[in-house]
Scaffold this active site. Sequence first.
Site, mmCIF file in Angstrom:
data_model
loop_
_atom_site.group_PDB
_atom_site.id
_atom_site.type_symbol
_atom_site.label_atom_id
_atom_site.label_comp_id
_atom_site.label_asym_id
_atom_site.label_seq_id
_atom_site.Cartn_x
_atom_site.Cartn_y
_atom_site.Cartn_z
ATOM 1 N N CYS A 233 0.868 -1.184 0.000
ATOM 2 C CA CYS A 233 0.000 0.000 0.000
ATOM 3 C C CYS A 233 0.901 1.230 0.000
ATOM 4 O O CYS A 233 2.050 1.159 -0.450
ATOM 5 C CB CYS A 233 -0.993 -0.022 1.157
ATOM 6 S SG CYS A 233 -0.275 0.227 2.793
ATOM 7 N N ARG B 65 -3.716 -0.437 5.480
ATOM 8 C CA ARG B 65 -4.247 -1.525 4.663
ATOM 9 C C ARG B 65 -3.326 -2.735 4.561
ATOM 10 O O ARG B 65 -3.738 -3.874 4.816
ATOM 11 C CB ARG B 65 -4.571 -0.999 3.254
ATOM 12 C CG ARG B 65 -5.770 -0.088 3.182
ATOM 13 C CD ARG B 65 -5.905 0.559 1.805
ATOM 14 N NE ARG B 65 -4.828 1.535 1.570
ATOM 15 C CZ ARG B 65 -4.671 2.205 0.436
ATOM 16 N NH1 ARG B 65 -5.483 1.978 -0.580
ATOM 17 N NH2 ARG B 65 -3.696 3.092 0.312
ATOM 18 N N ASP C 276 -8.333 3.729 0.822
ATOM 19 C CA ASP C 276 -7.499 4.033 1.982
ATOM 20 C C ASP C 276 -8.382 4.553 3.127
ATOM 21 O O ASP C 276 -9.062 5.569 2.970
ATOM 22 C CB ASP C 276 -6.472 5.095 1.609
ATOM 23 C CG ASP C 276 -5.388 5.270 2.667
ATOM 24 O OD1 ASP C 276 -5.559 4.741 3.782
ATOM 25 O OD2 ASP C 276 -4.387 5.929 2.365
#
Length: 285
Positions: A7, A13, A106
């Site tokens: 990420c 994440r 996100d």
Amino acid sequence: MIITFICTGNTCRSPLAEGLFKKINPEYEVYSAGLCAVFGQEVSENSVIAALDYGVDISSHVSRPLSKELLAATDLFVCLSHSHAMQLIPLVGRYRVYVLGNGISDPYGGNLEVYKKCAKEIYDGLVKLNEDLKTMPLIRFMEEKDIDGVAEVEKECFANPWSEQSLKEELENGNARFFVCETKGEIAGYIGTISVFGECSVTNVAVKEKFRNKGIARALLERAILNSTLADDEFITLEVRKSNIPAISLYEKYGFVKMGERKNFYRSPTEDAFIYNKYLKGENK
């Protein structure tokens, strides 16, 4: 096999994905990293809480950027967004990049419910990834269990194939870097390289006939070039039959330059070979 989740900052994440996937399938070696990460940041508190809903504790995770070592070792990069994949594909090739789900938004800055929703999307994507891993083509380091499959490729593709014993000996060579393409549990092709004092030699590139024209040879070559670059090799060299126009076109596309010839290098049938080099530091000469 090594999987690395990618990420941006490696605090929300990708730590979630790493932790959850380790529980779903502990068979794989799993890591996570961020394309813009700073080393040592703590994982988001809301990510920790969201992971606990699945019985997973990620509280000890600290962020790290995508390193040279992970680029060399990782067999599959699982990206949490399409933008991450677009940045990685030019570097590692499309066969080594997978986007989780339809891309995971996100959650940074959101409340706990946003993080829990994100965790659910990640978990659902990981379940599908676990199924896809059974059928998708995978470019990975060759292991001892692959010797029989690689020997089958050799027997189909070459008049004088390497034996299982020869492949085993090469695999045990500390200077060797061999990669296979596995699809649906079958070895579709492989590439072998030997690196000594910064000089990398390609021993063989082969793909079974039924798997040809699918980009596998290209993907294998990309992996070999990247790992040779990351290993700080000076150049890569190889021989190719003069008549093998598809292979010559592939090598030239990736910057290999014809340096000379070897007379009667091949047998069954006898044929001359072109010598091709790709310099990894500076221009081809």
